[in-house]
Design an enzyme around this catalytic site. Structure first.
Site, mmCIF file in Angstrom:
data_model
loop_
_atom_site.group_PDB
_atom_site.id
_atom_site.type_symbol
_atom_site.label_atom_id
_atom_site.label_comp_id
_atom_site.label_asym_id
_atom_site.label_seq_id
_atom_site.Cartn_x
_atom_site.Cartn_y
_atom_site.Cartn_z
ATOM 1 N N CYS A 1 1.241 -1.184 -0.027
ATOM 2 C CA CYS A 1 0.133 -0.374 0.231
ATOM 3 C C CYS A 1 0.827 0.998 -0.164
ATOM 4 O O CYS A 1 1.666 1.450 -0.641
ATOM 5 C CB CYS A 1 -0.990 0.397 0.997
ATOM 6 S SG CYS A 1 -2.181 0.877 0.749
ATOM 7 N N GLU B 1 -1.221 -8.436 5.610
ATOM 8 C CA GLU B 1 -0.510 -8.837 6.674
ATOM 9 C C GLU B 1 -1.475 -8.697 7.471
ATOM 10 O O GLU B 1 -1.754 -9.072 8.948
ATOM 11 C CB GLU B 1 0.085 -7.598 7.462
ATOM 12 C CG GLU B 1 -0.165 -5.761 7.779
ATOM 13 C CD GLU B 1 0.028 -5.501 6.382
ATOM 14 O OE1 GLU B 1 -0.222 -6.137 5.208
ATOM 15 O OE2 GLU B 1 -1.050 -4.438 6.514
ATOM 16 N N HIS C 1 -3.608 -5.024 1.946
ATOM 17 C CA HIS C 1 -2.749 -5.390 3.059
ATOM 18 C C HIS C 1 -2.163 -6.993 3.434
ATOM 19 O O HIS C 1 -3.284 -7.085 4.138
ATOM 20 C CB HIS C 1 -3.144 -4.420 4.561
ATOM 21 C CG HIS C 1 -3.040 -2.557 4.079
ATOM 22 N ND1 HIS C 1 -1.984 -2.670 5.062
ATOM 23 C CD2 HIS C 1 -3.854 -2.170 3.369
ATOM 24 C CE1 HIS C 1 -2.188 -1.089 4.717
ATOM 25 N NE2 HIS C 1 -3.471 -0.618 3.582
#
Ligand code: GLN
Length: 199
Positions: free
Chosen positions: A84, A177, A175
């Protein structure tokens, strides 16, 4: 340089944004994560993640301590994964508005490219990664408008690249994660073992 346990030591730029979840994901993907807050902490790392957050805020901080120049040197040599805002920092050209970047990833990126209504979304779609559909969490995401010939597109949203690789560079406009699936982080950790040229 490898840590004593033999795991790749991967830094996570920890100025701002979602660095703690990246560190957790890296551990689960078989790496030793190190939070990086000062330029000196880049020494001895095998790779680096530039997390999401606000790229302008990160830039302002990086430009203060000559951190930007050292980061540029590090990223020119070692595997780097930008997610991002991190993808924005890696790109060759940034639009909406134009801003400084490391310029390593042969891509043109437009910031905050999705309208207000759909600027944050969770999609699940097939990608080039084996193992079935991948959950992708988008938060005020940029859009990769163009990629150069050396850039491999691993996933798309509405036809636009959202996960790309150029040798030892990786970038995602989402994202990874924030999802439980560790395939994307494992792919990055895998580049430490067999680095490919960026061309
Ligand atoms: N909108 C942010 C930027 O332009 C990126 C958003 C994110 O990292 N989640 O820098």
């Amino acid at each position: 340089m490898k840590s004593t346990g033999g795991l790749p030591r991967i830094g996570v730029l920890a100025i701002q944004g979602n660095f703690a979840s990246h560190a957790e994901a890296l551990t689960e993907a078989g790496a030793d994560p190190i939070e990086v807050r000062k330029p000196g902490e880049l020494a001895g790392l095998d790779g680096l993640i530039l997390p999401g957050g606000e790229s302008t805020t990160m830039l302002r901080f990086l430009e203060k301590l000559r951190f930007f120049d050292l980061l540029e040197e590090f990223c020119a040599e070692k595997p780097v994964f930008g997610t991002c805002a991190g993808a924005i920092l890696l790109a060759r050209e940034v639009r909406n508005p134009a801003q400084r970047s490391l310029g390593l990833l042969d891509a043109v990126v437009e910031r905050n490219a999705y309208g207000r209504q759909i600027d944050s979304a969770i999609l699940t779609a097939e990608t080039s990664l084996p193992g079935g559909p991948l959950e992708m969490v988008f938060i005020r995401a940029p859009r990769i408008l163009e990629t150069g010939p050396a850039v491999e597109v691993l996933a798309r949203r509405d036809g636009y690249a959202v996960l790309v690789r150029q040798g030892t560079l990786m970038a995602a406009t989402f994202h990874p994660e924030l999802s439980a699936d560790r395939r994307v982080h494992r792919l990055f950790v895998g580049t430490m073992a067999s680095p490919a040229p960026r061309k």
